[in-house]
Design a protein around this motif. Structure first.
Motif, PDB file in Angstrom:
ATOM      1  N   PRO A 159     -16.434  11.857  14.262  1.00  0.00           N
ATOM      2  CA  PRO A 159     -15.543  12.396  13.326  1.00  0.00           C
ATOM      3  C   PRO A 159     -15.813  11.439  12.145  1.00  0.00           C
ATOM      4  N   CYS A 160     -16.989  11.897  11.392  1.00  0.00           N
ATOM      5  CA  CYS A 160     -17.334  11.136  10.001  1.00  0.00           C
ATOM      6  C   CYS A 160     -16.305  11.636   9.147  1.00  0.00           C
ATOM      7  N   GLY A 161     -15.860  12.878   9.145  1.00  0.00           N
ATOM      8  CA  GLY A 161     -14.652  13.654   8.139  1.00  0.00           C
ATOM      9  C   GLY A 161     -13.516  12.808   8.456  1.00  0.00           C
ATOM     10  N   GLY A 162     -13.066  11.945   9.229  1.00  0.00           N
ATOM     11  CA  GLY A 162     -11.918  11.336   9.413  1.00  0.00           C
ATOM     12  C   GLY A 162     -11.741  10.468   8.192  1.00  0.00           C
ATOM     13  N   CYS A 163     -12.918   9.955   7.794  1.00  0.00           N
ATOM     14  CA  CYS A 163     -12.776   9.004   6.577  1.00  0.00           C
ATOM     15  C   CYS A 163     -13.391   9.564   5.193  1.00  0.00           C
ATOM     16  N   HIS A 164     -14.395  10.466   5.346  1.00  0.00           N
ATOM     17  CA  HIS A 164     -15.250  10.770   4.436  1.00  0.00           C
ATOM     18  C   HIS A 164     -14.579  12.345   4.025  1.00  0.00           C
ATOM     19  N   LEU A 165     -14.357  12.479   2.744  1.00  0.00           N
ATOM     20  CA  LEU A 165     -13.870  13.735   2.399  1.00  0.00           C
ATOM     21  C   LEU A 165     -15.157  14.755   1.728  1.00  0.00           C
ATOM     22  N   PRO A 174     -13.936   5.299   1.191  1.00  0.00           N
ATOM     23  CA  PRO A 174     -15.125   5.796   1.612  1.00  0.00           C
ATOM     24  C   PRO A 174     -15.455   6.639   0.452  1.00  0.00           C
ATOM     25  N   PRO A 175     -16.735   6.362   0.151  1.00  0.00           N
ATOM     26  CA  PRO A 175     -17.575   7.423  -0.962  1.00  0.00           C
ATOM     27  C   PRO A 175     -17.771   8.853  -0.484  1.00  0.00           C
ATOM     28  N   ASP A 176     -18.195   9.272  -1.410  1.00  0.00           N
ATOM     29  CA  ASP A 176     -18.574  10.762  -1.501  1.00  0.00           C
ATOM     30  C   ASP A 176     -20.337  10.786  -0.802  1.00  0.00           C
ATOM     31  N   THR A 179     -23.585  12.466  -2.277  1.00  0.00           N
ATOM     32  CA  THR A 179     -24.542  11.636  -3.374  1.00  0.00           C
ATOM     33  C   THR A 179     -25.120  10.375  -2.836  1.00  0.00           C
ATOM     34  N   SER A 180     -24.999  10.082  -1.695  1.00  0.00           N
ATOM     35  CA  SER A 180     -25.432   8.842  -0.893  1.00  0.00           C
ATOM     36  C   SER A 180     -27.218   8.948  -1.058  1.00  0.00           C
ATOM     37  N   ILE A 181     -27.761  10.129  -0.409  1.00  0.00           N
ATOM     38  CA  ILE A 181     -29.345  10.169  -0.489  1.00  0.00           C
ATOM     39  C   ILE A 181     -29.557   9.786  -2.208  1.00  0.00           C
ATOM     40  N   ALA A 182     -29.255  10.509  -3.069  1.00  0.00           N
ATOM     41  CA  ALA A 182     -29.418  10.271  -4.127  1.00  0.00           C
ATOM     42  C   ALA A 182     -29.501   9.015  -4.647  1.00  0.00           C
ATOM     43  N   ARG A 183     -28.331   8.315  -4.489  1.00  0.00           N
ATOM     44  CA  ARG A 183     -28.132   6.974  -4.877  1.00  0.00           C
ATOM     45  C   ARG A 183     -28.748   5.844  -4.195  1.00  0.00           C
ATOM     46  N   LEU A 184     -28.984   6.200  -2.858  1.00  0.00           N
ATOM     47  CA  LEU A 184     -29.468   4.816  -1.828  1.00  0.00           C
ATOM     48  C   LEU A 184     -30.684   5.276  -1.471  1.00  0.00           C
ATOM     49  N   GLY A 185     -30.991   6.222  -1.552  1.00  0.00           N
ATOM     50  CA  GLY A 185     -32.437   6.685  -0.827  1.00  0.00           C
ATOM     51  C   GLY A 185     -31.987   6.961   1.068  1.00  0.00           C
ATOM     52  N   ALA A 191     -30.115   3.167   7.699  1.00  0.00           N
ATOM     53  CA  ALA A 191     -29.741   1.883   8.080  1.00  0.00           C
ATOM     54  C   ALA A 191     -28.174   1.687   8.156  1.00  0.00           C
ATOM     55  N   ILE A 192     -27.219   2.448   7.306  1.00  0.00           N
ATOM     56  CA  ILE A 192     -25.962   2.412   7.089  1.00  0.00           C
ATOM     57  C   ILE A 192     -25.493   3.313   8.441  1.00  0.00           C
ATOM     58  N   LEU A 193     -26.338   4.241   8.897  1.00  0.00           N
ATOM     59  CA  LEU A 193     -25.944   4.941  10.008  1.00  0.00           C
ATOM     60  C   LEU A 193     -26.451   4.342  11.405  1.00  0.00           C
ATOM     61  N   THR A 194     -27.076   3.122  11.283  1.00  0.00           N
ATOM     62  CA  THR A 194     -27.196   2.255  12.270  1.00  0.00           C
ATOM     63  C   THR A 194     -26.270   1.417  12.608  1.00  0.00           C
ATOM     64  N   GLY A 196     -23.703   0.620  10.457  1.00  0.00           N
ATOM     65  CA  GLY A 196     -22.548   0.609   9.719  1.00  0.00           C
ATOM     66  C   GLY A 196     -22.181  -0.415   8.475  1.00  0.00           C
ATOM     67  N   ARG A 197     -20.959  -0.449   7.999  1.00  0.00           N
ATOM     68  CA  ARG A 197     -20.851  -1.677   7.037  1.00  0.00           C
ATOM     69  C   ARG A 197     -19.582  -2.181   7.292  1.00  0.00           C
ATOM     70  N   PRO A 198     -19.395  -2.534   8.689  1.00  0.00           N
ATOM     71  CA  PRO A 198     -18.110  -3.234   9.180  1.00  0.00           C
ATOM     72  C   PRO A 198     -17.260  -4.031   8.302  1.00  0.00           C
ATOM     73  N   ASP A 199     -17.916  -4.864   7.353  1.00  0.00           N
ATOM     74  CA  ASP A 199     -17.097  -5.657   6.365  1.00  0.00           C
ATOM     75  C   ASP A 199     -16.505  -4.949   5.417  1.00  0.00           C
ATOM     76  N   ARG A 200     -16.919  -3.544   5.104  1.00  0.00           N
ATOM     77  CA  ARG A 200     -16.502  -2.547   3.956  1.00  0.00           C
ATOM     78  C   ARG A 200     -15.805  -1.534   4.565  1.00  0.00           C
ATOM     79  N   GLY A 201     -15.445  -1.286   5.995  1.00  0.00           N
ATOM     80  CA  GLY A 201     -14.640  -0.380   6.369  1.00  0.00           C
ATOM     81  C   GLY A 201     -15.491   0.850   6.848  1.00  0.00           C
ATOM     82  N   MET A 202     -16.808   0.636   7.052  1.00  0.00           N
ATOM     83  CA  MET A 202     -17.265   1.772   7.622  1.00  0.00           C
ATOM     84  C   MET A 202     -17.986   1.214   9.277  1.00  0.00           C
ATOM     85  N   PRO A 203     -17.296   1.636  10.406  1.00  0.00           N
ATOM     86  CA  PRO A 203     -17.689   1.085  11.686  1.00  0.00           C
ATOM     87  C   PRO A 203     -18.953   1.400  11.896  1.00  0.00           C
ATOM     88  N   ALA A 204     -19.720   0.704  12.941  1.00  0.00           N
ATOM     89  CA  ALA A 204     -21.126   1.293  13.477  1.00  0.00           C
ATOM     90  C   ALA A 204     -20.859   2.322  14.328  1.00  0.00           C
TER      91      ALA A 204
HETATM   92  C1  HEC Z   1     -13.708   4.670   9.738  1.00  0.00           C
HETATM   93  C2  HEC Z   1     -13.849   5.339   8.420  1.00  0.00           C
HETATM   94  C3  HEC Z   1     -15.338   5.882   8.486  1.00  0.00           C
HETATM   95  C4  HEC Z   1     -16.138   6.577   9.446  1.00  0.00           C
HETATM   96  C5  HEC Z   1     -15.499   7.212  10.709  1.00  0.00           C
HETATM   97  C6  HEC Z   1     -17.481   6.778   8.911  1.00  0.00           C
HETATM   98  N1  HEC Z   1     -17.457   6.315   7.554  1.00  0.00           N
HETATM   99 FE1  HEC Z   1     -19.044   6.199   6.274  1.00  0.00          FE
HETATM  100  N2  HEC Z   1     -18.100   4.891   5.091  1.00  0.00           N
HETATM  101  C7  HEC Z   1     -17.118   4.346   5.256  1.00  0.00           C
HETATM  102  C8  HEC Z   1     -16.832   3.478   4.039  1.00  0.00           C
HETATM  103  C9  HEC Z   1     -15.556   2.670   3.886  1.00  0.00           C
HETATM  104  C10 HEC Z   1     -17.931   3.164   3.196  1.00  0.00           C
HETATM  105  C11 HEC Z   1     -18.252   2.421   2.343  1.00  0.00           C
HETATM  106  C12 HEC Z   1     -18.855   1.386   2.632  1.00  0.00           C
HETATM  107  C13 HEC Z   1     -19.438   0.272   1.488  1.00  0.00           C
HETATM  108  O1  HEC Z   1     -18.572   0.217   0.489  1.00  0.00           O
HETATM  109  O2  HEC Z   1     -20.594  -0.009   1.566  1.00  0.00           O
HETATM  110  C14 HEC Z   1     -18.884   4.193   4.300  1.00  0.00           C
HETATM  111  C15 HEC Z   1     -20.242   4.628   3.804  1.00  0.00           C
HETATM  112  C16 HEC Z   1     -20.927   5.507   4.213  1.00  0.00           C
HETATM  113  C17 HEC Z   1     -22.195   5.945   3.537  1.00  0.00           C
HETATM  114  C18 HEC Z   1     -22.856   5.195   2.401  1.00  0.00           C
HETATM  115  C19 HEC Z   1     -22.256   5.793   1.231  1.00  0.00           C
HETATM  116  C20 HEC Z   1     -22.521   5.397  -0.105  1.00  0.00           C
HETATM  117  O3  HEC Z   1     -23.098   6.551  -0.901  1.00  0.00           O
HETATM  118  O4  HEC Z   1     -22.463   4.380  -0.498  1.00  0.00           O
HETATM  119  C21 HEC Z   1     -22.787   6.831   4.329  1.00  0.00           C
HETATM  120  C22 HEC Z   1     -24.088   7.767   4.163  1.00  0.00           C
HETATM  121  C23 HEC Z   1     -21.890   7.192   5.318  1.00  0.00           C
HETATM  122  N3  HEC Z   1     -20.665   6.546   5.320  1.00  0.00           N
HETATM  123  C24 HEC Z   1     -22.016   8.122   6.346  1.00  0.00           C
HETATM  124  C25 HEC Z   1     -21.139   8.253   7.473  1.00  0.00           C
HETATM  125  C26 HEC Z   1     -21.432   9.032   8.697  1.00  0.00           C
HETATM  126  C27 HEC Z   1     -22.570  10.078   8.692  1.00  0.00           C
HETATM  127  C28 HEC Z   1     -20.454   9.063   9.315  1.00  0.00           C
HETATM  128  C29 HEC Z   1     -20.202   9.358  10.935  1.00  0.00           C
HETATM  129  C30 HEC Z   1     -21.112   9.203  11.788  1.00  0.00           C
HETATM  130  C31 HEC Z   1     -19.349   7.935   8.916  1.00  0.00           C
HETATM  131  N4  HEC Z   1     -19.996   7.726   7.771  1.00  0.00           N
HETATM  132  C32 HEC Z   1     -18.415   7.563   9.511  1.00  0.00           C
HETATM  133  C33 HEC Z   1     -15.850   4.705   6.167  1.00  0.00           C
HETATM  134  C34 HEC Z   1     -16.240   5.575   7.431  1.00  0.00           C
END
Ligand code: HEC
Ligand code: HEC
Length: 255
Positions: A159-165, A174-176, A179-185, A191-194, A196-204
């Motif tokens: 459920p990626c859509g639980g956090c991302h709109l 949680p960002p849009d 636009t991630s591919i254009a901004r980050l490549g 790497a983020i999908l491997t 996560g960014r746990p310290d910034r709210g995106m769990p692995a």
């Molecule tokens: C618990 C909430 C949460 C979930 C679930 C989540 N994300 Fe995220 N995601 C975040 C947050 C918060 C960030 C911003 C991290 C940062 O500031 O670096 C992020 C960042 C990202 C980024 C980098 C975005 C950018 O442009 O900077 C991508 C890509 C991404 N998420 C994809 C996914 C995908 C695909 C999934 C599902 C497998 C997912 N996320 C699930 C919260 C979440």
């Protein structure tokens, strides 16, 4: 309304408020709480935790809802929070036995088998993603990009859509992702999908994504970025369905 009627109405309201307050504060019928958890609840009231925190969606909104806090906040973290505080969470300097009691109370409240408290940021039945997928699925269906098709399904299933709109950033961080591919490549996104960014709210992602699943997700996000404008237009065309109505506002629910 005559002044006498106004007075009577006011009196009735004050009376009802006083009665409710009395009932709420006398309610020590601990239900199924064991004595330690019941002590935790007394400490909860004494320290006015509910001024900043909600239980089952009721309470203040400075801090997060704590209905299911026990599953995400371990004892060590709770101890730090209840002694030295953190951010706007005040340093309460509670002694160890009181922390244990608060922990027992939070554990007793946390019943994921019965349901989970959650903030709702959209409409019933999947929120804005529902409309997004209705618009995106036929477009993707026509394209030859089978990796992107699988990526869309994965995006919905994990459920990626639980956090991302869709096509916009979410309130609270949680960002849009369109636009991630254009901004980050693609490599940084993979790497983020491997990790996560746990310290910034995106769990692995858990369970971890396989390499080919990451490739599919990156393909989907790439497709998304390239079709952003088309998708935005088509979503706007479904506006009658996206219209916001008060009665659709389920801002919190327990399920
Ligand atoms: C618990 C909430 C949460 C979930 C679930 C989540 N994300 Fe995220 N995601 C975040 C947050 C918060 C960030 C911003 C991290 C940062 O500031 O670096 C992020 C960042 C990202 C980024 C980098 C975005 C950018 O442009 O900077 C991508 C890509 C991404 N998420 C994809 C996914 C995908 C695909 C999934 C599902 C497998 C997912 N996320 C699930 C919260 C979440
Ligand atoms: C003045 C407002 C305030 C009061 C009173 C308060 N808290 Fe908090 N609390 C916060 C804020 C704000 C956060 C978020 C801190 C952060 O992570 O930056 C927080 C975080 C927490 C967390 C971590 C939640 C999570 O999901 O990460 C727990 C657990 C917690 N508080 C428990 C309590 C308990 C128990 C009490 C009463 C003994 C209490 N708080 C009283 C404001 C408050």
């Amino acid at each position: 309304m005559t002044p006498r009627r106004k007075q009577a109405l006011l009196l009735a309201l004050v009376g009802a408020f006083a009665a409710q307050t009395y009932l709420v504060y006398r309610d020590e019928g601990g239900g199924t709480l064991d004595p330690v958890a019941a002590r935790g609840r007394a400490i909860w009231h004494r320290e006015n935790c509910q001024v900043c925190h909600q239980l089952w969606g009721l309470g203040g909104f400075l801090g997060p809802d704590l209905t299911n806090a026990a599953s995400r906040v371990d004892s060590l973290r709770l101890t730090t929070l209840l002694t030295t505080g953190r951010g706007q969470m005040p340093a309460l300097q509670l002694p160890a036995d009181e922390i244990a009691a608060v922990r027992a109370y939070l554990v007793a409240l946390d019943r994921p088998d019965r349901g989970r408290g959650q903030l709702r940021l959209g409409r019933e039945g999947g929120g804005s993603w529902e409309a997004f997928h209705r618009v995106a699925a036929p477009l993707l269906h026509q394209s030859a990009d089978s990796a992107a098709r699988r990526g869309r399904e994965l995006f919905a299933a994990r459920p990626c859509g639980g956090c991302h709109l869709p096509l916009t950033s979410s309130p609270g961080g949680p960002p849009d992702v369109s636009t991630s591919i254009a901004r980050l490549g693609p490599d940084s996104v993979a790497a983020i999908l491997t990790t996560g960014r746990p310290d910034r709210g995106m769990p692995a992602p858990a369970p971890a994504l396989r390499a080919e699943e990451r490739t599919d997700l990156v393909a989907f996000l790439t497709w998304l970025g390239a079709r952003r404008d088309t998708l935005n237009d088509r979503l706007a065309a479904t506006v009658p369905e996206l219209q916001w109505r008060w009665r659709d506002l389920r801002w919190w629910e327990y399920r």
